[in-house]
Design a protein around this motif. Sequence first.
Motif, PDB file in Angstrom:
ATOM      1  N   SER A 439       0.816  -1.212   0.000  1.00 46.41           N
ATOM      2  CA  SER A 439       0.000   0.000   0.000  1.00 46.41           C
ATOM      3  C   SER A 439       0.850   1.263   0.000  1.00 46.41           C
ATOM      4  O   SER A 439       0.370   2.337  -0.365  1.00 46.41           O
ATOM      5  CB  SER A 439      -0.954   0.003   1.201  1.00 46.41           C
ATOM      6  N   ASP A 440       2.135   1.148   0.388  1.00 51.70           N
ATOM      7  CA  ASP A 440       3.016   2.320   0.326  1.00 51.70           C
ATOM      8  C   ASP A 440       3.288   2.740  -1.117  1.00 51.70           C
ATOM      9  O   ASP A 440       3.775   3.842  -1.360  1.00 51.70           O
ATOM     10  CB  ASP A 440       4.345   2.013   1.024  1.00 51.70           C
ATOM     11  N   LEU A 441       3.004   1.824  -2.048  1.00 51.74           N
ATOM     12  CA  LEU A 441       3.206   2.156  -3.466  1.00 51.74           C
ATOM     13  C   LEU A 441       2.099   3.046  -4.013  1.00 51.74           C
ATOM     14  O   LEU A 441       2.207   3.551  -5.140  1.00 51.74           O
ATOM     15  CB  LEU A 441       3.283   0.877  -4.301  1.00 51.74           C
ATOM     16  N   ASN A 442       1.026   3.248  -3.247  1.00 55.20           N
ATOM     17  CA  ASN A 442      -0.094   4.041  -3.753  1.00 55.20           C
ATOM     18  C   ASN A 442       0.324   5.444  -4.158  1.00 55.20           C
ATOM     19  O   ASN A 442      -0.231   6.018  -5.090  1.00 55.20           O
ATOM     20  CB  ASN A 442      -1.198   4.128  -2.692  1.00 55.20           C
ATOM     21  N   LYS A 443       1.318   6.004  -3.446  1.00 56.23           N
ATOM     22  CA  LYS A 443       1.699   7.394  -3.750  1.00 56.23           C
ATOM     23  C   LYS A 443       2.351   7.513  -5.123  1.00 56.23           C
ATOM     24  O   LYS A 443       2.431   8.605  -5.672  1.00 56.23           O
ATOM     25  CB  LYS A 443       2.631   7.928  -2.673  1.00 56.23           C
ATOM     26  N   PHE A 444       2.798   6.366  -5.682  1.00 57.75           N
ATOM     27  CA  PHE A 444       3.388   6.430  -7.025  1.00 57.75           C
ATOM     28  C   PHE A 444       2.325   6.320  -8.121  1.00 57.75           C
ATOM     29  O   PHE A 444       2.608   6.619  -9.282  1.00 57.75           O
ATOM     30  CB  PHE A 444       4.414   5.307  -7.203  1.00 57.75           C
ATOM     31  N   LEU A 445       1.129   5.884  -7.747  1.00 61.53           N
ATOM     32  CA  LEU A 445       0.095   5.677  -8.753  1.00 61.53           C
ATOM     33  C   LEU A 445      -0.410   6.988  -9.347  1.00 61.53           C
ATOM     34  O   LEU A 445      -0.911   7.012 -10.469  1.00 61.53           O
ATOM     35  CB  LEU A 445      -1.082   4.884  -8.168  1.00 61.53           C
ATOM     36  N   TYR A 446      -0.305   8.091  -8.596  1.00 66.00           N
ATOM     37  CA  TYR A 446      -0.764   9.384  -9.128  1.00 66.00           C
ATOM     38  C   TYR A 446       0.022   9.756 -10.395  1.00 66.00           C
ATOM     39  O   TYR A 446      -0.525  10.348 -11.317  1.00 66.00           O
ATOM     40  CB  TYR A 446      -0.607  10.473  -8.071  1.00 66.00           C
ATOM     41  N   ASP A 447       1.312   9.391 -10.374  1.00 65.19           N
ATOM     42  CA  ASP A 447       2.129   9.710 -11.549  1.00 65.19           C
ATOM     43  C   ASP A 447       1.798   8.820 -12.740  1.00 65.19           C
ATOM     44  O   ASP A 447       2.230   9.088 -13.861  1.00 65.19           O
ATOM     45  CB  ASP A 447       3.620   9.558 -11.212  1.00 65.19           C
ATOM     46  N   SER A 448       1.062   7.743 -12.491  1.00 63.72           N
ATOM     47  CA  SER A 448       0.717   6.827 -13.574  1.00 63.72           C
ATOM     48  C   SER A 448      -0.548   7.242 -14.316  1.00 63.72           C
ATOM     49  O   SER A 448      -0.884   6.646 -15.329  1.00 63.72           O
ATOM     50  CB  SER A 448       0.531   5.406 -13.018  1.00 63.72           C
ATOM     51  N   LEU A 449      -1.259   8.238 -13.806  1.00 60.87           N
ATOM     52  CA  LEU A 449      -2.483   8.682 -14.459  1.00 60.87           C
ATOM     53  C   LEU A 449      -2.162   9.388 -15.768  1.00 60.87           C
ATOM     54  O   LEU A 449      -1.370  10.328 -15.799  1.00 60.87           O
ATOM     55  CB  LEU A 449      -3.265   9.624 -13.537  1.00 60.87           C
TER      56      LEU A 449
END
Length: 919
Positions: A439-449
Amino acid sequence: MKNKKFKKIYSLFNLIIILGLFLSPSSAQAISVGNVSKLWGISGPGMLANEILSEYGLDASTVKSFTEVANVSQLKKTPPQVSLFFTPTNPSEGEKVTVTASPSYFMNNPKELYYTWFLKSAICYDRDSDGSGYKNKFESGDFDKCDLNNDDEVDIEDYKIKAMRIIANGGFIISSDNIYKSSSDDDGYEASSGGNDQKGKKAYCYIRDTESGEEYQLKYCGHLFPSAKYENFIDHNGNEIDLDEETATTADFGRDEEKFWQTDPNSNDTANKGNPDEATIAGLGITSFAWNYQKGDKVGVVVEGVSTDAPPTEDASYKTMWAMNKGMDDFDAHLTNEDYPSTTDEIISTTIDTPIAGQTTYLTETTLKEIEGEIVNGIANIKTTVTMHNVVRVTATQALVSDTNVAETDTVLNPIITYSTEDFSEEYELDDGEIEKPSDLNKFLYDSLVSPQENTPGSNKLDIALSYSPNNPINDPSGASGDGDLLTINSSISNAKDTNYLQYDWKVYAATDISSDLWGDPLLKSALFESTQSVGLGIDTFKFKLGLPETNKYLKIVLTVTENTGDENHPRKSTQDVIIPISSTTEKIITHNIIATDSTDINNLSKVNLALGNEICNDDQNPMEKAICPVTKNQIVGISVPAEHFPEETNPDFLWTVDGKPFSYPYCFFSNCDLTKQTNVAYFPVLKEVGEQYVVNLTATNKKGEKINITRNFQVVDPKITILSADTTTCNQTVLGKYFDVDGKSFYDYSLLNFWAYNNSNIKLKAVTTGFSASPESLGWEIDGDSINSANASVYGFRIDSTGTLTLPPKEKQGESYNISVGTLYTQNNLVKKALNAIWGVTYNQFYEKAVSDDAIITMQDAPVTTTSAKSKKIFATIYSSTPAYLAFLLRIVLTISLILFVTKLVFSFAPQINSREE
């Protein structure tokens, strides 16, 4: 043979001894290097190793280089990846968009992977992307539309829920909440770490630093599925959903979960994906995602599976890893200055009750260390600031009284420090910088949008193709009145939504050199003769007539097309150009009558020579004939271009075509004829019917690369003969009136029958033929009922000269007239008929003949005299001569009656008065 075998055994024995010596610590203690050296008579282990490697044909440096590469090969491996593909790449508002994920470097089959999709609408904002004040950016009512899990935060979990709801719902229509009062399906699913095909295996979760190549094992394993872990959940519409603290994919998918995910409680597979509903929410095998696009939508995916690498464990497991569509950058690159500063305080001295009783004064040194500038690729500068200050506190309570700076040292910029994911800094370790669980990887998902337009380079580009005709356009420097080609540029756009709503902007540039980078300003529309509209909607074709200065050798046509999609951030606008070489010439195809003579050339089977006669269709007073030359059936037309403009030393090549077919002759019948190639002169027969047309084209070039391409049009007409005045100052057609064109320019309308002539000058007439030529001898004149020809004209007081001009003496009285007619038989002479038959195969029964004639009435009028009333007399005479005969007769009757009445009254005025008396 024995020696070779012995050497191999000897070398192998040496290798075993060395490996045992240098790899076994106990052996190293028992046998010294010196003893080994003495044993084999070598100076050291390096020499021994070289001796063994050389025995097997190996070079020590090559082995060393290979070993160095092998030592770091693990860092060079490609981690699991995923790419996205959108269809369409540039959608319109409301259009269905399908995004497909293409995973790679996973060991699983793509259908066994977990795909967690997330969708962000343009109306949504979040803390990670938009800062701590992001809630102030929402329009009224939009926050509730974005906070789908109702936790008073909009974050990546809401974007996951939005996308996975669409996927799981599969178009299911919820008629009312009553359908969720019960559930009859069994659609729970329990996910396995690393994919559906990893059941029963122990989980080992890893992430990879893409810059260093290092892989790090997480302390905890788990998934990145959308989180819906809430008790007594009440959505923004006030609907209660008791999720019983369930999280997606826990193998317990009851009616409350069905309601939250908007699935069918009576169907195991609402979306028809071949999975239970909960497996669909986990993204099992969901390689694509379709939704109705809204302006500003962005989408992303994170894929869970196992890589091709195994962890260093004694079991069947592989490394569970994740792939994002834009890749995971160095994790420390996501840290910001807000993660710092680090501050330390050190008390140097303490003074009690000074200067005020009950207070303590501390002399303190504060050291502040913070990031200077941006963090780039995990590298940052640390700025250190040291401040000395007095801090006064109440001794009993330690309440702060004052804090005064004493001195501040110069700031010091420490050398560059690099932070890694394992240990950002021994001195400044960050609490939230480490990644311990998925779940710590969630903050990288914003850059994937990404939006469909951003994800597909060139998707905003319109594919413009330009073409032009003619292929070799000819420019006429004489301007608008010249015969330059009408240049047509066509555009086609294959990927436009609707070509009728594309905005076009055409521009034309001119230059003398194709390699020029300086095309200057675009040409004004006024310089493009007969040009069509150049800016506006739907203008996919642009035309103009080439009448540019001769110095222009190349045209650059630039087209800019804009498609208004309604998305201001991603407008579709593209530019395309084409460079067109043009040839400038003032040359025109000259049209001639022909002269036919007998030929004695034995190779000329027709026994007829043809030569160019008088030029025809070149009357400036008759622009229609210059544009379309009238010709008659069975006429042979000669055409040419001036030979001096195509000198032999330039090795010119000519191609004459009529209606697209090249001219060809069975043998030569004219001067400078060449059967191997065409020349500047050509002949063709008129064999079509009246009303049909011929298009004759000449293409010419030479070794200098000069080119011309010119065209002449011909129309087949009925042969015609017309009587015209040879001297319009003494005789001319009667003016019937005027007509005006759209520009207000006036033109005289002349009578075809009636002429006027002065009674003091000879009358000169000529017979003008259309579509053929006639000799004076072939013309038959009739004047006031008498047949006149060149032989007997003088007997009647007339004259016909060698050009066929007829001269008549004037009649003396005004109003007297001549009644004249002329006629001839249209036919070709025998030499022309022989040429038509022998050269072009016209049979004798196909020859065309027709009698043609014309009439004229010439009325005499008084010649103008040099008096003050001369002008008015001329006007009255002109009016009288222009009056129709029946009106003139009525006028004479009226005048006669008026004269009789006047004379009668005058006579009676002189007679004695007669008195009558009654008796």
